[in-house]
Design a protein around this motif. Structure first.
Motif, PDB file in Angstrom:
ATOM      1  N   THR A   1      46.734  30.822  33.906  1.00 26.49           N
ATOM      2  CA  THR A   1      47.412  30.804  35.194  1.00 26.49           C
ATOM      3  C   THR A   1      46.870  29.714  36.111  1.00 26.49           C
ATOM      4  OG1 THR A   1      45.897  32.483  35.974  1.00 26.49           O
ATOM      5  CG2 THR A   1      48.031  33.232  35.166  1.00 26.49           C
ATOM      6  N   ASN A   2      45.662  29.166  35.796  1.00 24.85           N
ATOM      7  CA  ASN A   2      45.167  28.045  36.584  1.00 24.85           C
ATOM      8  C   ASN A   2      45.800  26.772  36.040  1.00 24.85           C
ATOM      9  OD1 ASN A   2      43.833  26.094  37.965  1.00 24.85           O
ATOM     10  ND2 ASN A   2      41.774  26.684  37.289  1.00 24.85           N
ATOM     11  N   VAL A   3      46.849  26.332  36.722  1.00 25.25           N
ATOM     12  CA  VAL A   3      47.656  25.235  36.169  1.00 25.25           C
ATOM     13  C   VAL A   3      46.825  23.963  36.026  1.00 25.25           C
ATOM     14  CG1 VAL A   3      49.814  24.005  36.380  1.00 25.25           C
ATOM     15  CG2 VAL A   3      49.621  26.294  37.306  1.00 25.25           C
TER      16      VAL A   3
ATOM     17  N   ASN B   1      42.115  30.804  34.033  1.00 20.19           N
ATOM     18  CA  ASN B   1      43.044  31.549  34.875  1.00 20.19           C
ATOM     19  C   ASN B   1      42.742  31.444  36.370  1.00 20.19           C
ATOM     20  OD1 ASN B   1      44.713  32.662  32.817  1.00 20.19           O
ATOM     21  ND2 ASN B   1      42.956  33.903  32.217  1.00 20.19           N
TER      22      ASN B   1
END
Lengths: 117, 953
Positions: free
Chosen positions: B731-733, B818
């Motif tokens: 989720t941590n782009v 994430n």
């Protein structure tokens, strides 16, 4: 907000360039460090500014996010610019220890060969 | 019937592969080296022969592999009659030269090098004649210039050799550059860089308005290579090369490359007035002038060199005539010239080898002393003179025949008369070669006692003169080869019948006149020679040298004016130029209306901005006090980090803050050994100039970014946001981009960082081996040293912090995929934790506890990251495709396992290793600066005091 960021970038660039044009190694290193800050922030700002929109995906809401790509590029740029600064520091230290002065300009020397021709 | 051309690749490659062998074989002796040099040549020749029947039937063999199709560049070869003829000449004479050189070169010469150069050159030459793609042809063309440079300068102890090589390279290289331009134009007109296509596009090319530039540029290349007037002067100077080189380059190959090119381009470029007047005239002038100079040269090789110039002029003239019969004559003369001229060069080499002189004035009467050489040399020279029953006669008759009915600018006599004069001079110098060297009284003052050489040395020229006689007596044996080559040159099917007797024609009279006149001229040689020597004439070498000297001094002046060693000046010019270019670019366009609303400015942020701006100003003003400037830099870095936090870039903030810490440590360490203040040397004027440049740059960049931020652009980020979770599993782009989408970039970046670390280590090592170690030892650093170098409080604090920092590092690393964090940040955090130990307890104590070398860590990091990427190949995916899954172990929550984390581990290790290696290298210098080594964790250990109690007092 944009004005603040832009003026900060401008100030750091100006300071960096001025220091870069000094004649000793240490100010030049400082100048390049300042310039890297400016460049990093500039690159980051090319993704446009946004507040409270970290590019961390959220399961629960369908919000918008800030542009993650410049951030990823700047992240590595920060680390690489550290590497560059370190190499510069080492080179300038070596030059100082070898030549016993830390000037960055080389005086053109008139060698015998040149004067003969 | 189509014959497959795959052998062409092997033929083209064989000499280059073979070039590797002589250097290795030289330890096995000269015979073995020569044999192994001959092997690839012989194999290539045999392979070529397998194609000969088909090519002579009129087929064209082709082979192609795409190389850079976007540029129109392909590795394509084709073999037609012309290519076959030249390839046979190159390989056949190459074999003979290999044999000849084995006996010619002395024991002191590095024979291995010679054969390597020879094969390189042979490969380049072969490439020219069988290339189908003109870009490929240009590559080989340049290769011949380079390899002939090596060959001509082979005797590097001789100044003439070096100068001759340089001159040849300068002239042919310049011509090659011109030719590149011409070829590109040609390719653009024809729409393809393949010769076979270009040859079909002759009409379009001649009609194009770019025909003249292309023609002139290509002819510049051909004329320089084939030593045509006024570029003829390099060839005689290239005679400083060993004779085998001269025989190879200047009879059969290198100088014929220009002729080959003109023949190759004949169907495309010839047939216009421009072609006729440029090419035929140049050829005619070169022919007469070369022959005239040759007559008065006393050096045997110089005589042959100018005669080569003259014969090349003849060939050029024939091609310039633009008629089919002239093309046939040219092709035939190429063969004939090769046979007699190579034999003559080898004869000259033999004479030089045995008598130790090539000066005709010191020779004479050799016919009794060297009968075999005499026989070979005489036959070859008679052929060169154009005496019947030798092959030179046949092609010269054909040339005179063509010349006899060629008009030049309305004059019917100019060409025939000049051609006859050229032939006459040619007879004169050929006779001179025979009579002044072999006839006359036997002398007793030769520098060495002449005798015939061993068989190995005369075998090669003997074989060539056998050909001279065979073709001369039975010209029909060359029919098929000449027919195939001439058909390829003209692009039409020709079937010439070569014969000795053409009846009583104008050419016969011209020939008789030439022989009679030549003989007369030789009788008058002595008085004529005196006149020639007395007459003033331009010396080409002097002109060339002064031209080169002029270029050198001009370059030096420019360099001295612009590159005076002042890097600050370069930087100033560079910055000013960038600003000006930016302004110019801005003036060219305009600004669209802003599309974004400005964000509000909260007071806290304004304070941070103020800190940053003031700190920057202070750095500039106070940079003379280096330590203070460093502290201020720290403020700037921290302000930026907080800015990142506010502007939704948590990852950047983390990275910036940790990099900031490491940078300051690094600079502090360096400052320890550098002067603490910067002297004020710049004058007010310089400061003002720099200030203006800096202000302009700052204003420009600031305005640019302000304008930028107010407007929207379309980006590719939506793709990253949409696919980060589903494709990359995080989720941590930002982190997913680093380890997945743009993992390849990251991989490159950690390698760069690793290299930077190694570089610093290596620099330090080199530094400490040099005089600076001495300097360090003699410098007294003690006055700025703290009394308590390893304070108790700090030692304890860092020890306590160490596990916490490691835990934080691990945490940041694990959550990176994430949540903000990841390998980069974790590496930096752990590095800081370790560095604190160095700071608190000193280098020696910490070093003693280090288990893994930092280089190893960098290596493993890069390796792990690389292997993770390679791992996806196993599953048939592209490099660095990540895979992930979710695991649920009962005691802890469900968590994710992703290959991206393995990659991130590589990043982590590399960053950690590189940072540690950099700072460790710097701090190692301290040991050389005469610092005492403290193995104890701290200077005053309270524990030891308690233990020892009263005794310690």
């Amino acid at each position: 907000m944009e004005l603040l960021v832009a003026s900060a970038i401008g100030t750091m660039t100006a300071g960096g360039v001025y220091l870069m044009l000094r004649l000793r190694t240490f100010p030049v290193i400082l100048g390049l460090a300042l310039l890297s800050y400016a460049v990093n922030v500039f690159l980051f700002s090319s993704g446009r500014l946004s507040i409270d929109m970290s590019p961390i995906l959220s399961k629960y809401s369908d919000t918008s996010y800030s542009d993650p790509l410049p951030q990823a590029l700047v992240l590595t740029a920060i680390v690489i610019s550290f590497g560059m600064t370190a190499v510069l520091v080492m080179i300038s230290l070596g030059a100082y220890l070898e030549a016993d002065n830390d000037e960055i300009d080389i005086e053109p020397e008139i060698t015998d060969e040149d004067s003969a021709t | 019937m189509e014959t497959t051309g795959n052998f062409l690749f092997i033929i083209a490659l064989l000499p280059f592969i073979g070039a590797l062998i002589p250097g290795l074989m030289i330890r096995a002796g000269r015979n073995a080296t020569a044999a192994f040099t001959a092997m690839p040549t012989a194999v290539a020749l045999i392979l070529l022969m397998t194609y000969a029947p088909a090519v002579l039937r009129g087929e064209v063999i082709q082979a192609e592999v795409a190389w850079l199709p976007q540029l129109g560049l392909s590795v394509s070869f084709f073999l037609d009659g012309l290519g076959l003829l030249f390839a046979c000449m190159i390989l056949g004479v190459g074999l003979l030269i290999t044999l000849y050189a084995r006996y010619y070169l002395s024991g002191e010469d590095p024979v291995g090098q010679f054969y390597t150069y020879l094969l390189l050159f042979q490969g380049a030459m072969l490439g020219i004649v069988i290339s189908d793609n003109i870009l490929l042809l240009l590559v080989f063309w340049e290769l011949t210039s380079l390899s002939s440079f090596l060959l001509i300068g082979y005797w590097k102890h001789l100044p003439e050799g070096r100068q001759g090589a340089r001159m040849a390279l300068a002239v042919t290289g310049a011509g090659g550059l011109a030719m590149i331009g011409g070829m590109l134009i040609l390719g653009n007109i024809a729409g393809s860089y393949n010769l076979t296509d270009i040859l079909q596009a002759g009409d379009a090319i001649r009609a194009s308005e770019w025909y003249m530039p292309a023609l002139i540029l290509i002819l510049l290349g051909a004329f320089t290579k084939s030593a045509q007037f006024p570029f003829h002067f390099w060839l005689p100077h290239a005679m400083a090369a060993p004779t085998p080189v001269s025989a190879y380059l200047h009879s059969a190959t290198m100088v014929k490359a220009g002729v080959f090119l003109m023949a190759r381009m004949w169907p495309v470029l010839s047939g216009t007035d421009a072609w006729f007047y440029i090419v035929a005239t140049t050829g005619l002038i070169t022919m007469v002038m070369g022959a005239l100079i040759a007559l008065f040269k006393d050096d045997l090789k110089a005589l042959l060199a100018f005669s080569t110039v003259s014969h090349l002029g003849l060939l050029t003239m024939l091609l310039g005539f633009g008629t089919q019969a002239a093309a046939v004559a040219a092709v035939f003369h190429i063969i004939n010239h090769l046979t007699f001229k190579a034999a003559l060069f080898m004869t000259a080499g033999i004479i030089d080898h045995e008598t130790h002189t090539r000066d005709i004035k010191r020779l004479g009467g050799l016919r009794h002393l060297m009968p075999i050489t005499f026989l070979i040399g005489t036959i070859a020279a008679l052929s060169m003179a154009g005496i019947p029953l030798f092959n030179g006669f046949l092609s010269k008759e054909m040339m005179l025949e063509e010349a006899s009915h060629t008009g030049w600018a309305g004059s019917q006599y100019a060409v025939p008369v000049l051609a006859t004069i050229g032939a006459l001079l040619s007879v004169a110098y050929s006779f001179r070669f025979i009579f002044h060297v072999f006839f006359g009284p036997v002398r007793d003052d030769y520098p060495a006692k002449p005798h015939d050489p061993p068989f190995g040395l005369w075998a090669a020229p003997a074989l060539l003169v056998v050909l001279v006689v065979l073709i001369g007596v039975m010209p029909f044996i060359a029919d098929t080869v000449v027919a195939a080559a001439a058909s390829a040159v003209t692009g039409t099917d020709l079937d010439p019948h070569l014969k000795i007797w053409h009846g009583v024609t104008p050419a016969l009279f011209m020939s008789v006149a030439a022989v009679a006149g030549g003989a007369l001229l030789l009788m008058l040689h002595r008085p004529l020679d005196r006149v020639w020597r007395a007459a003033p004439r331009p010396e080409a070498k002097a002109i060339f040298d002064s031209l080169v000297a002029g270029c050198v001094s001009l370059t030096r002046r420019i360099i001295e004016a612009t590159h005076n060693g002042a890097i600050s000046r370069y930087l100033a010019i560079f910055t000013a130029a960038s600003v000006l270019l930016g302004v110019a670019a801005f003036m060219g366009g305009g600004l669209v209306e802003p599309t974004r609303e400005l964000l509000p400015i909260p007071p806290v942020i304004a304070v941070g901005w103020l800190m940053l701006v003031v700190a920057t100003g202070c750095v500039v003003v106070m940079h003379h006090h280096r330590f203070r400037a460093l502290v201020l830099i720290g403020i700037i870095g921290l302000s930026i980090s907080s800015g990142f936090v506010y502007l939704s870039a948590p990852d950047l903030a983390l990275t910036q803050i940790s990099v900031e810490t490491v940078t300051i440590m690094l600079l502090l360490l360096a400052l320890h050994f550098l002067p603490k203040t910067t002297p004020r040397v710049s004058s007010t004027g310089v400061k003002l100039r720099d200030g203006v440049i800096a202000a302009a740059a700052g204003l420009g960049v600031g305005a640019l970014s302000f304008a930028f931020m107010q407007r929207d652009i379309s980006t590719i980020s939506s793709y990253h946001l949409a696919n980060s979770y589903e494709g990359g599993g995080g989720t941590n782009v930002v982190n997913v981009i680093l380890v997945d989408f743009r993992g390849y970039d990251t991989f490159g970046e950690i390698i760069v960082l690793g290299i930077a670390g190694m570089l610093i280590y290596a620099l330090m090592q080199a530094l400490l081996d040099g005089p600076s170690a001495q300097r360090l030892r003699n410098t007294d650093y003690s006055q700025d040293r703290s009394k308590d170098r390893h304070p108790l409080m700090m030692v304890v604090a860092t020890r306590v912090l160490m596990p916490i920092a490691l835990l934080v590092g691990t945490f940041i690393f694990l959550r990176g995929h994430n949540q903000p964090g990841g390998g980069f940040v974790a590496g930096l955090v752990v590095a800081i934790a370790l560095l604190m130990q160095y700071m608190a307890s000193g280098f020696a104590w910490t070093q003693a506890r280090k288990r893994i070398e930092y280089h190893t860590m960098i290596g493993f990091g890069v390796l792990i990251a690389g292997l993770t990427g390679v791992g996806s190949w196993v599953f048939g995916k592209p490099f660095l495709t990540s895979a992930f899954t979710y695991v649920h172990l009962p005691p802890i929550e469900e968590f994710e396992l992703a290959t991206a984390m393995l990659f991130d581990l590589g990043v982590f290790l590399t960053v950690l290793g590189a940072v540690m290696l950099m700072l460790y290298s710097l701090s190692r210098i301290a040991r050389f600066a005469g610092e005492t080594v403290n193995e104890e964790p701290m200077d005053y250990d309270p524990a030891s005091r308690v233990d020892n109690g009263p005794e310690a007092r």
